[in-house]
Write a protein that holds these residues in place. Structure first.
Motif, PDB file in Angstrom:
ATOM      1  N   ALA A  58      60.272  75.314  20.260  1.00 35.05           N
ATOM      2  CA  ALA A  58      59.273  74.774  21.185  1.00 35.05           C
ATOM      3  C   ALA A  58      59.947  74.294  22.473  1.00 35.05           C
ATOM      4  O   ALA A  58      59.455  74.552  23.578  1.00 35.05           O
ATOM      5  CB  ALA A  58      58.506  73.632  20.521  1.00 35.05           C
ATOM      6  N   ASN A 115      53.273  74.181  13.443  1.00 34.89           N
ATOM      7  CA  ASN A 115      52.663  73.711  14.689  1.00 34.89           C
ATOM      8  C   ASN A 115      51.892  72.404  14.516  1.00 34.89           C
ATOM      9  O   ASN A 115      51.856  71.586  15.433  1.00 34.89           O
ATOM     10  CB  ASN A 115      51.797  74.807  15.314  1.00 34.89           C
ATOM     11  CG  ASN A 115      52.645  75.692  16.224  1.00 34.89           C
ATOM     12  OD1 ASN A 115      53.488  75.192  16.982  1.00 34.89           O
ATOM     13  ND2 ASN A 115      52.453  77.001  16.131  1.00 34.89           N
ATOM     14  N   HIS A 117      54.596  72.547  20.770  1.00 32.94           N
ATOM     15  CA  HIS A 117      53.924  73.717  20.202  1.00 32.94           C
ATOM     16  C   HIS A 117      54.816  74.938  20.404  1.00 32.94           C
ATOM     17  O   HIS A 117      55.515  75.041  21.400  1.00 32.94           O
ATOM     18  CB  HIS A 117      52.584  73.941  20.903  1.00 32.94           C
ATOM     19  CG  HIS A 117      51.830  75.127  20.357  1.00 32.94           C
ATOM     20  ND1 HIS A 117      51.025  75.046  19.242  1.00 32.94           N
ATOM     21  CD2 HIS A 117      51.813  76.426  20.759  1.00 32.94           C
ATOM     22  CE1 HIS A 117      50.533  76.258  18.979  1.00 32.94           C
ATOM     23  NE2 HIS A 117      50.986  77.109  19.882  1.00 32.94           N
ATOM     24  N   TYR A 118      54.801  75.848  19.422  1.00 33.99           N
ATOM     25  CA  TYR A 118      55.539  77.095  19.607  1.00 33.99           C
ATOM     26  C   TYR A 118      54.691  78.292  19.181  1.00 33.99           C
ATOM     27  O   TYR A 118      54.151  78.313  18.069  1.00 33.99           O
ATOM     28  CB  TYR A 118      56.853  77.102  18.813  1.00 33.99           C
ATOM     29  CG  TYR A 118      57.559  78.437  18.912  1.00 33.99           C
ATOM     30  CD1 TYR A 118      58.067  78.868  20.136  1.00 33.99           C
ATOM     31  CD2 TYR A 118      57.666  79.286  17.808  1.00 33.99           C
ATOM     32  CE1 TYR A 118      58.672  80.107  20.262  1.00 33.99           C
ATOM     33  CE2 TYR A 118      58.281  80.530  17.921  1.00 33.99           C
ATOM     34  CZ  TYR A 118      58.782  80.933  19.158  1.00 33.99           C
ATOM     35  OH  TYR A 118      59.372  82.167  19.276  1.00 33.99           O
TER      36      TYR A 118
END
Lengths: 190, 329
Positions: free
Chosen positions: B65, B106, B115-116
């Motif tokens: 992230a 997440n 967030h990724y």
């Protein structure tokens, strides 16, 4: 003679439990018992069961025997089995899953390996980075005190060549990391 | 200059400092611009995932992230450590393969405001980038001091070429990338059959006799091939073969002396960079004598690191001599 029967739902439940707790799609149910995994394993001679046997035990619902096996703890994560498996089973990752399950079920008797993982994780949760000096001293004093004399030259070498920091480094976002990990633990327990 | 995001990993700051120093020294001549991911954390090695799944992947997820946030035009994350590379690559892959894992990671990352999106970054090992992006022609151009006369055993270990879900290597069991690179540097390269065998990983810490046998196989093979040095791309492999070689010798009553260096140290040497900048002398099994043979005066480092060399008793009780006999060419 009485025949012990295991009801099919129980058997399937353990297989499903292992699969569900594995990172990717384990494909464990696809194992065809060919033995390529054990034949490719550099440390299988030290294992209670070859991976193939262990997977058959999981499918037979032999929960306790499977979680008592030293096999996952002897796995060196070399992924030879994983790339050779004709069925694409994520073998090394299933081994990680079994370790976690054995720790939670308190079934694996030897404390050395689980303790090493736990100490490592403690350090990472505390600092956000691994801390080799703290990890090594804590681990060797507890589990391998007799090994210390033969390890001294190596330890001194690592220190004098500045390959090991005596004090740990902490990341700036340690509070953020703690929040993320706490949330992840809640999700894992759910 | 080619711009990449850079995830060094914990070892690069301590046990594999020679890897870090030599990488920094060769970046400019190679045209590599590495932007370190700010405030990255440990990848969890092979330990966190043995304890608990979601936290282990959330730990890796924070790095992904942060990298995505700092991307600045580059989508490629370069990791020099094999275990870090594999963990980052596996997290990205498994979050795609099993969306429920991606959602959990997440949800956890959201607790830290992160967030990724799985698949938005490309995770690659340093050697892969040097071979496939920079190219061997460019490397060859920069060689001013060919390593002629140095016999090298290329050793990749496990976690760079396997499991290789994204097919970045020529072969998961017998990749030739490292061989090709070392040949371009002018060295004599052995077709080393154990090039992707295991160094024992964390077994040096938890089941030493298992690890010592694996280390013995590697060192013994390199010795039989009359290698001057082993060359690796992994901090864990270097640590096990180098730092535990003394204890392994004690365990088997052998007397191997097989140095192991990082491939970036040899690139630097061939580029004519001062050996002082390349972390030579940090290895516990000294590479000094091997390098002196090709006329390179490498710093010996601080004293105290040599593994104990036990004198062989010749007048004691008869002992099994198999190891010795096996070493004869």
């Amino acid at each position: 003679m009485t025949t012990q029967t295991v009801s099919p739902p129980d058997t399937i439940r353990f297989l499903e439990e292992v699969s569900a707790a594995t990172a990717g799609v384990s494909r464990l149910e696809m194992c065809i018992q060919c033995g390529t995994c054990g034949g490719s394993c550099p440390s299988s001679s030290d294992m209670d069961h070859t991976p193939r046997m262990l997977f058959a035990m999981i499918r037979a619902g032999m929960r306790e025997e499977a979680l008592r096996s030293n096999t996952p703890w002897i796995c060196v994560s070399c992924y030879h089995c994983t790339v050779r498996c004709p069925q694409g089973v994520h073998i090394a990752d299933v081994m990680y899953t079994l370790k976690g399950m054995a720790i939670r079920a308190k079934l694996y008797q030897d404390s050395t390996a689980p303790d090493f993982s736990k100490t490592f994780v403690d350090m990472v949760e505390e600092y956000g980075r691994s801390y080799e000096f703290g990890l090594a001293t804590r681990h060797y004093l507890k589990h391998f005190p007799l090994r210390l004399p033969s390890m001294t030259p190596m330890g001194l070498g690592m220190l004098s060549k500045k390959r090991m920091d005596i004090s740990p480094r902490r990341i700036e976002g340690i509070e953020q990391l703690t929040a993320i990990l706490s949330r992840a633990k809640e999700l894992e327990a759910a | 200059m080619t711009h990449y995001l850079f995830y060094p990993g914990c070892s690069m700051e301590s046990s594999a400092k020679a890897y870090y120093d030599s990488l920094m020294a060769v970046c400019k001549p190679l045209g590599l611009d590495l932007q370190e991911i700010n405030d990255w954390n440990c990848c969890g090695a092979t330990e966190y995932v043995s304890i608990s799944l979601t936290p282990a992947y959330a730990l890796i997820g924070r790095n992904l992230a942060l990298a995505e946030q700092q991307a600045n035009g580059s989508r490629t994350v370069v990791a020099p450590c094999s275990a870090c590379y594999l963990n980052l690559a596996k997290a990205d892959y498994y979050m795609r393969e099993r969306p429920v894992l991606g959602e959990k990671v997440n949800t956890a990352l959201a607790a830290g405001g992160l967030h990724y999106d799985p698949g938005s970054l490309v995770i690659r090992h340093l050697l892969d980038v040097i071979i496939n992006d920079i190219g061997l022609d460019k490397v060859k151009e920069k060689v001013t001091r060919p390593l002629t006369g140095l016999r090298l055993a290329p050793y990749l270990g496990c976690m760079a070429p396997r499991p290789d879900y994204d097919h970045r290597w020529s072969n998961p069991e017998y990749p030739t990338e490292l061989d090709r690179l070392l040949k371009v540097l002018g060295a004599e390269v052995i077709d080393f059959p154990l090039k992707t065998h295991c160094c024992g990983g964390h077994m040096t810490q938890i089941a030493p006799s298992t690890a010592f046998e694996l280390i013995r196989r590697l060192v013994h093979a390199a010795d039989q091939y009359h290698a001057d040095l082993m060359v690796t791309l992994c901090p864990m492999c270097q640590m096990n073969v180098d730092a535990f070689q003394g204890e392994m010798n004690n365990h088997f009553h052998t007397d191997y002396h097989m140095p192991i260096l990082f491939f970036t140290q040899l690139i630097g040497l061939a580029f004519g960079i001062d050996p002082k900048e390349l972390g030579f002398g940090k290895e516990l099994v000294s590479a000094g004598p091997a390098l002196a043979r090709i006329g390179v005066e490498a710093p010996a480092g601080e004293k105290g690191g040599e593994p104990p060399r036990k004198p062989k008793k010749t007048d004691g009780l008869p002992m099994p001599r198999m190891m010795e006999e096996e070493r004869l060419p």
